[in-house]
Motif scaffolding. Structure first.
Motif, PDB file in Angstrom:
ATOM      1  N   ASN A 187       1.150 -19.998   0.953  1.00 22.32           N
ATOM      2  CA  ASN A 187       2.185 -20.843   0.352  1.00 22.32           C
ATOM      3  C   ASN A 187       3.279 -20.061  -0.382  1.00 22.32           C
ATOM      4  O   ASN A 187       4.182 -20.660  -0.964  1.00 22.32           O
ATOM      5  CB  ASN A 187       1.542 -21.836  -0.615  1.00 22.32           C
ATOM      6  N   VAL A 188       3.195 -18.744  -0.373  1.00 20.85           N
ATOM      7  CA  VAL A 188       4.225 -17.924  -1.014  1.00 20.85           C
ATOM      8  C   VAL A 188       5.492 -17.975  -0.166  1.00 20.85           C
ATOM      9  O   VAL A 188       5.444 -17.843   1.066  1.00 20.85           O
ATOM     10  CB  VAL A 188       3.739 -16.464  -1.169  1.00 20.85           C
ATOM     11  N   LYS A 189       6.624 -18.166  -0.800  1.00 16.97           N
ATOM     12  CA  LYS A 189       7.883 -18.317  -0.073  1.00 16.97           C
ATOM     13  C   LYS A 189       8.487 -16.957   0.310  1.00 16.97           C
ATOM     14  O   LYS A 189       8.522 -16.025  -0.499  1.00 16.97           O
ATOM     15  CB  LYS A 189       8.904 -19.078  -0.919  1.00 16.97           C
ATOM     16  N   ALA A 190       8.962 -16.867   1.552  1.00 12.98           N
ATOM     17  CA  ALA A 190       9.711 -15.707   2.044  1.00 12.98           C
ATOM     18  C   ALA A 190      11.067 -16.207   2.527  1.00 12.98           C
ATOM     19  O   ALA A 190      11.368 -17.408   2.457  1.00 12.98           O
ATOM     20  CB  ALA A 190       8.945 -15.011   3.164  1.00 12.98           C
ATOM     21  N   ARG A 228       2.897 -20.768   5.877  1.00 14.67           N
ATOM     22  CA  ARG A 228       2.324 -21.995   6.442  1.00 14.67           C
ATOM     23  C   ARG A 228       3.414 -22.897   7.024  1.00 14.67           C
ATOM     24  O   ARG A 228       3.233 -23.507   8.079  1.00 14.67           O
ATOM     25  CB  ARG A 228       1.518 -22.754   5.383  1.00 14.67           C
ATOM     26  N   GLU A 229       4.547 -22.991   6.339  1.00 12.29           N
ATOM     27  CA  GLU A 229       5.649 -23.810   6.848  1.00 12.29           C
ATOM     28  C   GLU A 229       6.186 -23.242   8.154  1.00 12.29           C
ATOM     29  O   GLU A 229       6.525 -23.991   9.080  1.00 12.29           O
ATOM     30  CB  GLU A 229       6.756 -23.894   5.809  1.00 12.29           C
ATOM     31  N   GLN A 243      -5.773 -21.718  15.141  1.00 12.87           N
ATOM     32  CA  GLN A 243      -6.852 -21.482  14.186  1.00 12.87           C
ATOM     33  C   GLN A 243      -6.329 -20.551  13.092  1.00 12.87           C
ATOM     34  O   GLN A 243      -5.770 -19.494  13.379  1.00 12.87           O
ATOM     35  CB  GLN A 243      -8.054 -20.839  14.863  1.00 12.87           C
ATOM     36  N   LYS A 244      -6.502 -20.929  11.848  1.00  7.89           N
ATOM     37  CA  LYS A 244      -5.944 -20.178  10.732  1.00  7.89           C
ATOM     38  C   LYS A 244      -7.049 -19.407  10.012  1.00  7.89           C
ATOM     39  O   LYS A 244      -8.052 -19.993   9.602  1.00  7.89           O
ATOM     40  CB  LYS A 244      -5.210 -21.119   9.773  1.00  7.89           C
TER      41      LYS A 244
END
Length: 311
Positions: A187-190, A228-229, A243-244
């Motif tokens: 969930n960390v934004k790049a 994830r986005e 599959q994650k």
């Protein structure tokens, strides 16, 4: 007043060729450094000739011949360095410092040094051995500022072909087909940027007084995404769930053991981006600007559209 004359050093490289194209497209008198070091590299020779056919001027000069470098720089108003040095950073540092000296001697020329990634000024805490790539950029910045050379530092964040097309997986350049490693909670934004958009913003900044002696971030809002986005965008395009596999911070850093220098640098940079959030965990502040805010007329590529070519 006419548009500035632009010299691109490293114009046959990955980002350099795009900067040459953007400069020509935006109507700047465009020059490309033709270095004898390309030797018999026919692909680079053909690329230089294609630039010439489009209206660019080729300037012959060598870093081993300082006077030729000064003479080349004197032809233009702005120098953009797009030299890559991921495998030989110390060599890249020496070349850039020579370029700074040539610009200083020529006088009254703006310089955009080889950056186009993470802001090195924010990476004093970076892991070894990858921090060398930031430390050496700061050496170049120090030389520029001590010489009182006008500048713009372009921070382009993640090149999409290297970070988005592979859903931010190390060691591949196409989307994974079955499983995808998720860094931590994912969930960390790049920030993911189409390379052609980076070139467009770079040339937009050339004659813009708002970017003079400032840092320009390419951080358009729709391209600020978590891993994830990004994966979800790909899954929506393909209609297939991957599959994650969650990779802990400790396991990710442990993977550095046994890697060569380049691999260790890559792991360090991925760690700072996807675990630490070094691209987005701060506000753009004083003496800094954001490209999509300055140039709203640029229709930058969203990652949904970027990924479609990989279907």
């Amino acid at each position: 007043m006419g548009k500035s004359k632009v010299l691109v050093v490293g114009g046959t490289g990955y980002i350099g060729r795009r900067i040459v194209e953007a400069s020509l497209k935006q109507g700047h008198p465009t020059y490309v450094l033709q270095r004898p070091e390309i030797g018999l590299d026919m692909d680079k020779i053909q690329l230089l000739l294609s630039f010439k056919k489009q209206g660019a001027h080729l300037l012959r000069a060598s870093f081993s011949d300082y006077h030729s470098l000064v003479d080349a720089v004197k032809h233009v108003d702005v120098v953009i360095s797009a030299m890559s040095g991921v495998h030989f950073r110390s060599h890249n540092l020496l070349l850039q410092l020579k370029l700074v000296e040539a610009i200083k001697e020529a006088g009254n020329i703006k310089f955009l040094p080889s950056e186009f990634g993470i802001n090195p000024a924010r990476m004093g805490h970076a892991l070894e051995p990858g921090r060398v790539t930031f430390d050496e950029k700061m050496v170049v910045r120090k030389a520029i500022e001590e010489a009182k050379i006008p500048f713009t530092y372009v921070i382009a964040n993640c090149f999409a072909a290297y970070f988005a097309a592979n859903l931010s997986q190390m060691g591949i350049l196409f989307p994974p087909t079955d499983t995808v490693n998720i860094y931590g909670d994912g969930n960390v934004k790049a920030v993911y940027m189409d390379e052609n958009d980076i070139a467009t913003y770079t040339i937009k900044a050339v004659d813009d007084p708002r970017t003079l002696n400032k840092t320009l971030y390419a951080r358009p809002p729709d391209n600020i995404l978590s891993q994830r986005e990004l994966v979800q965008k790909w899954e929506k395009l393909t209609g297939k769930q991957l599959q994650k596999i969650s990779v802990s911070e400790q396991d990710f850093l442990a993977s550095m053991k046994g890697m060569d220098f380049v691999g260790q640098v890559g792991v360090g940079h991925f760690y700072h981006i996807f675990y630490e959030g070094c691209l987005t965990n701060f506000e753009i502040g004083e003496n800094e600007e954001e490209a999509s805010n300055l140039y709203p007329e640029v229709k930058y590529t969203r990652m949904d559209d970027f990924l479609k070519v990989y279907l």
